[in-house]
Design an enzyme around this catalytic site. Structure first.
Site, mmCIF file in Angstrom:
data_model
loop_
_atom_site.group_PDB
_atom_site.id
_atom_site.type_symbol
_atom_site.label_atom_id
_atom_site.label_comp_id
_atom_site.label_asym_id
_atom_site.label_seq_id
_atom_site.Cartn_x
_atom_site.Cartn_y
_atom_site.Cartn_z
ATOM 1 N N GLU A 192 0.807 -1.229 0.000
ATOM 2 C CA GLU A 192 0.000 0.000 0.000
ATOM 3 C C GLU A 192 0.840 1.279 0.000
ATOM 4 O O GLU A 192 0.708 2.128 0.887
ATOM 5 C CB GLU A 192 -0.976 -0.035 1.180
ATOM 6 C CG GLU A 192 -1.860 -1.267 1.116
ATOM 7 C CD GLU A 192 -2.842 -1.389 2.275
ATOM 8 O OE1 GLU A 192 -2.710 -0.649 3.259
ATOM 9 O OE2 GLU A 192 -3.741 -2.248 2.179
ATOM 10 N N ASP A 215 -0.990 -3.703 -3.525
ATOM 11 C CA ASP A 215 -1.846 -2.554 -3.208
ATOM 12 C C ASP A 215 -3.316 -2.880 -3.462
ATOM 13 O O ASP A 215 -3.647 -3.915 -4.040
ATOM 14 C CB ASP A 215 -1.421 -1.313 -4.003
ATOM 15 C CG ASP A 215 -1.515 -0.045 -3.147
ATOM 16 O OD1 ASP A 215 -2.533 0.125 -2.430
ATOM 17 O OD2 ASP A 215 -0.584 0.777 -3.183
ATOM 18 N N GLU A 227 -5.354 -10.980 -2.018
ATOM 19 C CA GLU A 227 -6.214 -10.914 -0.817
ATOM 20 C C GLU A 227 -7.680 -10.987 -1.213
ATOM 21 O O GLU A 227 -8.511 -10.201 -0.743
ATOM 22 C CB GLU A 227 -5.926 -9.619 -0.034
ATOM 23 C CG GLU A 227 -4.463 -9.420 0.322
ATOM 24 C CD GLU A 227 -4.197 -8.204 1.196
ATOM 25 O OE1 GLU A 227 -5.137 -7.677 1.816
ATOM 26 O OE2 GLU A 227 -3.021 -7.790 1.269
#
Ligand code: GLA
Length: 344
Positions: free
Chosen positions: A147, A190, A254
């Protein structure tokens, strides 16, 4: 029904006589916690469905180096041993992140001051090399940083940037990681880059800039925290193709699918229609993932958790609001989306 599936040197205890991961030509993984590795843990049987793993939280810097020079690496070693015995892929997540850095990491010698850039680089170096060397070669893939792009598409304005004033810390982090584990593939990870917009553009441009400077990056992680409604499969596909065009390996790192359209929506009551819609959407996504894998654009997909009883989305963005984003139900039975993916 119970069955045993023999994988090299490790016997998975299985709840179903079939595996999710056997339905795909690419690794399909899940985020787990260290206690799931214990055969007595209720969720342990679900591991047999996956052939790639990552710790959900336990390898974040705050946990691995709570005090300067004091490393707690037992859980890293436990996952490394499991990975070797089960012959599965492992991702290390994450060496750097603006959240979950220990407080000391940025502190200068005088109280209330920030460390100088050179000292920060030293700390980044020591953290990365110690953790990667302890993990050994079982971990083939690492999120070197997580991120790094803000929602406006510029480099995230956080303490790393306050101290370093540029993305040099990122370049150095990748160089240290390459040195510590030359065979591992190194990723920048990200969120919200699975659809067009300033975040995707900013992430793409930053990767291109780092590559141009010769930074040793091998891959891009698209987190894939999506909902039943957004983004479209087409947008997601174009995102994968756009990032792959940089010559980088693409991982969906994710994946989960929230049932909520609005952030603050009150708790829904689960219906068969919702479960069917989720099954169709997961099926369409995985058909697209298979195509992108066949084209050489996508390497691996990991779910962010094993089952709906323990997803982070039960407490984010609204505390104690139930959500149903994963493939296994709260009682650990396969949901319609899982059955759809394996054609049952
Ligand atoms: C982000 C991070 C993960 C995790 C999730 C929430 O996506 O990358 O490490 O903290 O949020 O569980």
């Amino acid at each position: 029904m119970l069955a045993f599936c023999k994988k090299p040197r490790y016997t998975f205890y299985m709840n179903e006589p079939w595996n999710l991961c056997d339905s795909f030509h690419f690794p399909v993984g899940a985020a787990i916690n260290s206690w799931n590795l214990d055969e007595k843990d209720a969720h342990h049987g679900l591991l047999s469905h996956f052939n790639a793993f990552v710790y959900e939280n336990e390898m974040k810097p705050r946990f691995l180096q709570p005090q300067k020079g004091v490393f707690t690496l037992e859980k890293v070693k436990a996952l490394a041993d499991f990975g070797k015995a089960a012959n599965v892929s492992l991702r290390g997540h994450t060496l750097l992140w603006h959240q979950d850095m220990p407080d000391w990491f940025f502190q200068g010698s005088a109280p209330g001051t920030l460390v100088e850039p050179e000292q920060l680089y030293e700390r980044i170096h020591d953290h990365i090399s110690t953790v990667m060397q302890a993990a050994g070669n079982s971990f083939g893939y690492w999120d070197v940083a997580n991120e790094r792009i803000g929602d406006d598409g510029t480099l995230r304005h956080d303490t790393f940037l306050d101290i370093c004033k540029s993305d040099e810390y990122l370049q150095k982090a990748f160089e240290y990681a390459r040195k510590a584990a030359p065979a591992a593939k190194l990723f920048l990870n990200d969120y919200c880059a699975e659809f067009p917009g300033s975040k995707q553009d900013g992430f793409f441009n930053e990767l291109a800039r780092l590559l141009e400077k010769g930074t040793p990056i091998d891959g891009v992680g698209l987190q894939g925290h999506i909902s039943l409604y957004h983004p479209s499969v087409q947008d997601f596909k174009e995102a994968i193709e756009r990032f792959a065009s940089l010559g980088l390996a693409v991982h969906i790192t994710e994946l989960d699918m929230s049932f909520y359209k609005e952030e603050k929506e009150p708790e829904l009551s689960l219906s068969n229609e919702m479960l069917t819609a989720q099954a169709e959407r997961y099926k369409a996504l995985f058909d697209m993932f298979s195509e992108e894998h066949a084209k050489g654009n996508l390497e691996m997909v990991l779910f962010w958790g094993l089952s709906d009883d323990c997803t982070w989305l039960n407490s984010f963005p609204v505390k104690e609001r139930k959500n149903w984003p994963l493939l296994f139900d709260r009682d650990l039975t396969p949901k319609p989306c899982l059955l759809r993916l394996v054609g049952k």
